[in-house]
Design an enzyme around this catalytic site. Structure first.
Site, PDB file in Angstrom:
ATOM      1  N   LYS A 299      -4.371  -7.555  -0.046  1.00 49.35           N
ATOM      2  CA  LYS A 299      -4.309  -8.157   1.141  1.00 49.35           C
ATOM      3  C   LYS A 299      -4.938  -7.714   3.157  1.00 49.35           C
ATOM      4  O   LYS A 299      -5.809  -6.477   2.243  1.00 49.35           O
ATOM      5  CB  LYS A 299      -3.032  -7.642   1.840  1.00 49.35           C
ATOM      6  CG  LYS A 299      -2.097  -8.063   3.315  1.00 49.35           C
ATOM      7  CD  LYS A 299      -0.790  -8.646   3.428  1.00 49.35           C
ATOM      8  CE  LYS A 299       0.484  -8.728   4.778  1.00 49.35           C
ATOM      9  NZ  LYS A 299       0.938  -7.944   4.669  1.00 49.35           N
TER      10      LYS A 299
ATOM     11  N   LYS B 130       2.152   3.468  -1.016  1.00 58.80           N
ATOM     12  CA  LYS B 130       1.728   4.856   0.007  1.00 58.80           C
ATOM     13  C   LYS B 130       1.640   5.846  -0.780  1.00 58.80           C
ATOM     14  O   LYS B 130       0.917   6.820  -0.139  1.00 58.80           O
ATOM     15  CB  LYS B 130       2.209   4.275   1.287  1.00 58.80           C
ATOM     16  CG  LYS B 130       2.025   2.863   1.673  1.00 58.80           C
ATOM     17  CD  LYS B 130       2.626   2.861   3.100  1.00 58.80           C
ATOM     18  CE  LYS B 130       2.320   0.800   3.488  1.00 58.80           C
ATOM     19  NZ  LYS B 130       2.695   0.773   4.845  1.00 58.80           N
TER      20      LYS B 130
ATOM     21  N   LYS C 163      -4.782  -2.527   7.398  1.00 57.83           N
ATOM     22  CA  LYS C 163      -6.021  -1.960   8.501  1.00 57.83           C
ATOM     23  C   LYS C 163      -5.884  -0.704   8.205  1.00 57.83           C
ATOM     24  O   LYS C 163      -6.675   0.044   8.332  1.00 57.83           O
ATOM     25  CB  LYS C 163      -4.747  -1.794   9.944  1.00 57.83           C
ATOM     26  CG  LYS C 163      -4.370  -2.626  10.927  1.00 57.83           C
ATOM     27  CD  LYS C 163      -3.211  -2.227  11.525  1.00 57.83           C
ATOM     28  CE  LYS C 163      -2.556  -3.632  12.304  1.00 57.83           C
ATOM     29  NZ  LYS C 163      -1.827  -2.900  13.703  1.00 57.83           N
TER      30      LYS C 163
END
Length: 424
Positions: free
Chosen positions: A285, A190, A288
């Site tokens: 995966k 991230k 969101k």
């Protein structure tokens, strides 16, 4: 975060939502300031009086285990194992969240003592819309209930409404080696996407917050996805580290009960649906954070949107449909979704779909998902139309959770040598 936890520290304290002391606490919670602090300090004592005896107490893990095992078998109430889990409110809750976590919670609530929360503190580790956070938190709670969470069996609350989560996180941050956090794979991924210079400290330390979420409730089993195993390992290491540094005789010398401060949790991974993949990439995966909304089915998507997403989803050029072929990740993912929403066995789905082509299967899976989500969407509309009901559910759930979490936190403060707050 889906987690199944065995409760070995504190027996359940009865929930008495109509009691004046509980209502007083939540009024002062909203007002903040000195009123909240006084109410928080008195909450456990009030619970003891209302319950008739102190069923939640400041004891070690071993103390409560001995207490429950020494009870008369004729009078003892079976102690359920405890499950605590949560989902972030940022973005739309999607089919992956539902099939991988929330749907499994519905079955867990019949077997375990369950607390399911909206992890709004985790939601701010990356840039977010402050004006929307409150609404998204309420919407997430409504979706939990609409998906089948029974508030007579489970507690539903917002993470930020139980201040012990943030307090324990700071205490654990202070004893967590920075090298442990630097190894976290999700942080590396991230931070690389966001740009190292722009990443907040919260993204680095949020695994410690996740550890607090688990350890506050003395968990034995934690339902986690494959991508969260590393965070659970950090939680286990932190629990062992705190127990070694501050538990046992060291805690007893400071006037505490001695013994372990935290249980050491184990992983519980759902055998099916634990990892629903993207509609645009069968190796990634469903998430969101993926920019393309085409990659996921949101639980509140309309029928037309769902049908269109399946019509456009990535597939392959192989003949027939099959499970388990590593060269066909999209095929395996779509068949798994179809299996989960229809309730059929893997063998039944394989037999039904083996000779189908994608033109036949895509409308089939779209209709199955639409039919499965239709009652959830209808129930969601009913819940969100009654804000008073949702407020009461969140308030009651927070109070139940705080009764447990505050006791754990008080023990940690005591064992770490803090000066106790004396009543005026």
């Amino acid at each position: 975060m889906a987690r199944s936890m065995a409760m070995a520290l504190f027996p359940r304290t009865p929930c008495l939502s109509s009691s004046p002391s509980r209502l007083c606490f939540f009024n002062s919670f909203r007002q903040g300031g000195a009123n909240y602090l006084n109410a928080r300090r008195n909450r456990l004592d009030s619970a003891y009086i209302l319950a008739g005896k102190p069923r939640c107490y400041s004891g070690s893990v071993e103390d409560s285990t001995i207490s429950s095992s020494s009870s008369s078998s004729a009078n003892a109430i079976p102690v359920k194992k405890r499950v605590v889990s949560g989902v972030q409110p940022t973005g739309s809750i999607h089919l992956g969240n539902y099939l991988g976590a929330i749907k499994n919670w519905v079955s867990l609530q019949d077997t375990y003592e369950t607390l399911f929360f909206i992890v709004d503190l985790h939601a701010i580790t990356l840039p977010y819309d402050a004006e929307q956070l409150s609404k998204m938190t309420r919407d997430a709670a409504a979706i939990y209930i609409a998906c089948g969470i029974d508030t007579s069996k489970a507690s539903v609350f917002a993470q930020s409404h139980v201040s012990a989560h943030a307090e324990l996180t700071w205490l654990l941050n202070c004893v967590t080696p920075i090298g442990w956090l630097n190894k976290m794979i999700q942080f590396k991924e991230k931070s690389r996407k966001a740009g190292d210079e722009n990443v907040g400290t919260g993204l680095l330390t949020y695994p410690v917050l996740m550890a607090s979420d688990i350890l506050l409730y003395q968990c034995d089993l934690v339902p986690v996805g494959d991508d969260q195993k590393q965070h659970l390992e950090l939680t286990r290491e932190l629990a062992e580290r705190v127990n070694f540094l501050f538990g046992g005789r060291k805690w007893k010398k400071l006037g505490g009960n001695g013994g372990k401060l935290f249980k050491i949790p184990e992983a519980l991974i759902s055998p099916e649906g634990a990892r629903v993949m993207s509609l645009t990439d069968g190796l990634s995966k469903m998430s969101k954070s993926t920019p393309s909304d085409q990659s996921r089915i949101n639980l509140l998507d309309t029928k037309d949107i769902i049908a269109n997403k399946f019509k456009r989803c990535k597939t392959d050029s192989f003949a027939g449909l099959e499970f388990g072929n590593p060269d066909r990740p999209e095929c395996n993912n779509l068949l798994s979704i179809y299996q989960l929403v229809t309730g059929k066995t893997k063998q039944e789905v394989a037999q039904e779909c083996k000779d189908m082509n994608w033109g036949q299967f895509k409308p089939l899976i779209a209709d199955a998902v639409i039919a499965h989500l239709e009652p959830i969407q209808a129930r969601y509309k009913e819940i969100t139309a009654d804000s008073t009901y949702l407020d009461s559910v969140l308030a009651e759930g927070a109070l139940k959770a705080a009764t447990i979490a505050d006791t754990t936190l008080r023990n940690v403060y005591e064992a770490m040598g803090f000066l106790p707050c004396k009543r005026l």
